[in-house]
Enzyme design. Structure first.
Site, PDB file in Angstrom:
ATOM      1  CG  HIS A 243       0.864  10.164   0.593  1.00  0.00           C
ATOM      2  ND1 HIS A 243       0.189  10.226   1.445  1.00  0.00           N
ATOM      3  CD2 HIS A 243      -0.235   9.974  -1.458  1.00  0.00           C
ATOM      4  CE1 HIS A 243      -1.358  10.815   1.198  1.00  0.00           C
ATOM      5  NE2 HIS A 243      -0.953  10.078  -0.047  1.00  0.00           N
TER       6      HIS A 243
ATOM      7  CD  GLU B 203      -6.476   2.446  -3.976  1.00  0.00           C
ATOM      8  OE1 GLU B 203      -6.575   3.505  -4.496  1.00  0.00           O
ATOM      9  OE2 GLU B 203      -7.804   2.750  -3.677  1.00  0.00           O
TER      10      GLU B 203
END
Length: 658
Positions: free
Chosen positions: A464, A397
């Protein structure tokens, strides 16, 4: 020290000498000024000048260089006017950051130099982005980026080299191995013998160069650069050198054994090259004296210009107006022809039509190409737009967000899909310290959209399910968008991509396939900073966003007797605070609902603003309803208990009946 000048004429040898000498003389002057208290800090590159100068002279003027704080030679070799450099170091307006940052923490498109931030590592990924742009635009250009041996321990180093290797990007990763990371010697930083040895792990060509030999640096980098322009690929170059002064001047060098200092002093790049030029007859003592006198005069005159310049007078409007790049929003009206779409389809359609609208838009993310992303939002995009524009990325990322920044520097828009909003924490630094601050610091836009699938209610557990918008709403320079309906998602996503500021676009994955709406089939835009009134009423103001809008709707549908203004914020930065004030002044009661946990969330700031500006209109205390101050649990029953949804109805009744 041997200097092989076989293929270099005398003029070029003298040019190299002048370029090498100039930063040394400036540094010597800066050290005097530091002792006199006329500059605040200095990171010395004495003993390392040959690297910055040699690399810069080996590159073309239009090729980007990303230097560090010891690479004064990059700036002087690119012929930046000295008074501007001196003005930068003194926080004057003639510098490059309007007094907002110091030393070499700046960039300049005019000279194709992109300066560092103190976190060191992010510039490596930014170089990837600039190099990717060169490749996409079919330019035969290289990008050179500097780091120290200490910086190679950062994860950004690994991520940037890995991405560059996978994508075969034309980047020269220039590592100045100067022996110490502040006071920590190399044997306490890594176990391999040479940093260049790491190249094999990335399938990457690597070289070791004598960083104190200007001829070796220039000729070797010139050779590599010519090859990379013709056959694009990354190259790792380790320059062996030494730092003759402290990490910064206050540190000193007491931790360095004296015999080591003495040995490297014998390898001084300026003194050795000057001696060689005299011995070989290229220059004589008189010519050298003239060169030094000319530089001394130039330095003195430009210093005086900087000293004579008035100090910056703080201007509040200038400061506030420079946080974001001015965005001229163009309203594109929606067509009358609509089609029922799920939230997920509206996002996909907006992204697809933006790809058609902007031929310089690139999508990057994990599994976004052939697979179509984990939520299938980019399914079919590779067939429509090609793999150059729809790019699978490694799991990194940080580097991909940095690559997006590099693309922006080179004039290319990008959308980065964070597979889950939770994973942005792995790229947090470049978001809040690079994307957010670049325009304020030196006027460089970060034309990047980060798509953030977020939210609970689907039993996905702690890693998540977060709705982590509050990490970013408090960071000046970022825009935060959080739609609740398909219509808004498509129009706001198009606007986000048009906007040249960094935008975090939150998409609640619990809404992806549960919420449907008629959505215009053509391209359209919606403005930021304008809330939507889903319902109007005189009794209470309900302020919320994302899934909270639907939770509130469910309760209000159930209790039709409650007459409420239901305000869907849609964007959290900019925030439509005027609509909130107007509603509160009308109803006298307000409840703010957020999915995020309570402490530090945006509901707290909205509550404080209402208390400050609407206190006399309130008929009851301000209510905040949020999820528990715990991580998000996996078990469905415990998750339901966690969520604010379970407490909203009761809190609304308490407020209405106060």
């Amino acid at each position: 020290m041997e200097f092989n000048t076989k293929f270099l004429n005398a003029d070029l040898q003298i040019k190299l000498y002048k370029a090498l000498l100039k930063p040394r003389l400036i540094e010597e002057k800066m050290l005097v000024l530091l002792r006199q208290g006329k500059i605040s800090k200095w990171f010395s590159g004495i003993g390392q000048e040959a690297i910055a100068v040699g690399v810069t002279m080996a590159l073309d003027a239009e090729e980007y260089i990303l230097p560090m704080h010891r690479n004064l030679g990059v700036f002087t070799t690119r012929n930046i006017p000295l008074y501007r450099l001196f003005g930068q170091w003194q926080g004057k307006a003639s510098g490059f950051t309007k007094g907002r940052d110091r030393s070499f923490h700046f960039g300049t498109q005019e000279y194709k130099i992109i300066g560092m931030i103190s976190h060191l590592g992010p510039q490596l990924g930014v170089a990837d982005g600039i190099a990717l742009a060169s490749k996409l635009n079919n330019k035969k250009q290289v990008t050179a980026v500097f780091t120290g041996e200490g910086g190679t321990s950062e994860g950004d180093f690994h991520e940037a080299l890995n991405v560059a290797s996978v994508w075969q990007l034309p980047v020269l990763f220039c590592v100045e191995n100067n022996g110490y990371g502040l006071s920590t010697p190399t044997n306490e930083q890594y176990r391999c013998e040479n940093i260049a040895d790491r190249g094999v792990g990335y399938g990457m060509e690597s070289h070791i160069v004598d960083g104190n030999n200007i001829i070796e640096v220039y000729t070797k980098v010139s050779e590599i650069a010519r090859s990379v322009r013709e056959y694009p690929r990354p190259v790792l170059i380790e320059f062996k050198t030494f730092r003759m002064r402290g990490h910064e001047e206050a540190s000193g060098t007491k931790y360095v054994p004296q015999e080591l200092m003495d040995a490297w002093a014998e390898k001084d790049p300026v003194e050795n090259y000057e001696r060689f030029l005299k011995d070989s007859g290229v220059l004589n003592e008189e010519q050298i004296d003239v060169i030094k006198a000319d530089f001394t005069k130039e330095i003195t005159n430009n210093l005086q210009l900087a000293f004579d310049e008035d100090d910056i007078t703080p201007d509040l409007s200038n400061e506030l107006n420079d946080v974001y790049h001015s965005f001229d929003f163009q309203l594109v009206e929606p067509s009358d022809e609509c089609q029922e779409m799920r939230f997920v389809d509206a996002v996909s359609e907006g992204l697809k039509q933006s790809m058609q609208h902007h031929d310089n838009l690139v999508i990057m993310g994990q599994d976004v190409a052939e697979y179509g992303g984990v939520f299938k939002i980019t399914e079919g995009f590779v067939e429509a737009f090609g793999k150059e524009r729809v790019r699978n990325t490694p799991i990194c990322e940080s580097a991909i967000i940095e690559t997006a920044m590099g693309l922006s520097i080179a004039g290319i828009k990008s959308v980065v899909e964070l597979q889950f909003a939770d994973f942005v924490s792995s790229g947090f630094n470049p978001v809040v310290n690079y994307l957010a601050k670049s325009f304020y610091r030196w006027g460089q836009v970060a034309d990047v959209v980060l798509r953030m699938p977020c939210g609970a209610g689907v039993g996905a557990g702690p890693f998540h399910s977060q709705t982590n918008e509050a990490w970013f709403t408090k960071t000046p320079g970022l825009k935060v968008v959080y739609p609740a309906f398909p219509y808004d998602a498509k129009g706001l996503l198009n606007t986000a991509i048009n906007d040249s500021n960094p935008v975090l676009f939150f998409e609640h994955k619990g809404l992806y396939r549960t919420i449907k709406q008629d959505v215009p089939i053509d391209y359209y835009t919606l403005p930021f900073g304008k809330a939507s009134f889903i319902r109007t009423g005189e009794q209470v103001s309900v302020v919320t966003y994302g899934a909270g809008v639907h939770w509130a709707l469910d309760v209000l549908e159930k209790h039709q007797h409650i007459q409420a203004d239901l305000i869907d914020l849609r964007t959290l930065q900019p925030l439509d605070i005027d609509s909130i004030y107007s509603s509160v002044r009308k109803t006298g009661r307000v409840i703010i609902l957020q999915e995020d946990s309570l402490f530090g969330g945006i509901a707290s700031d909205i509550s404080a603003l209402i208390a400050e500006h609407c206190f006399e209109y309130l008929d009851a205390p301000i209510k905040r309803v949020a999820s528990l101050d715990t991580p998000i649990p996996f078990n469905k029953a415990i998750e339901a208990q966690y969520l604010a949804k379970s407490r909203f109805e009761e809190s609304l009744f308490e407020l209405v009946n106060y």
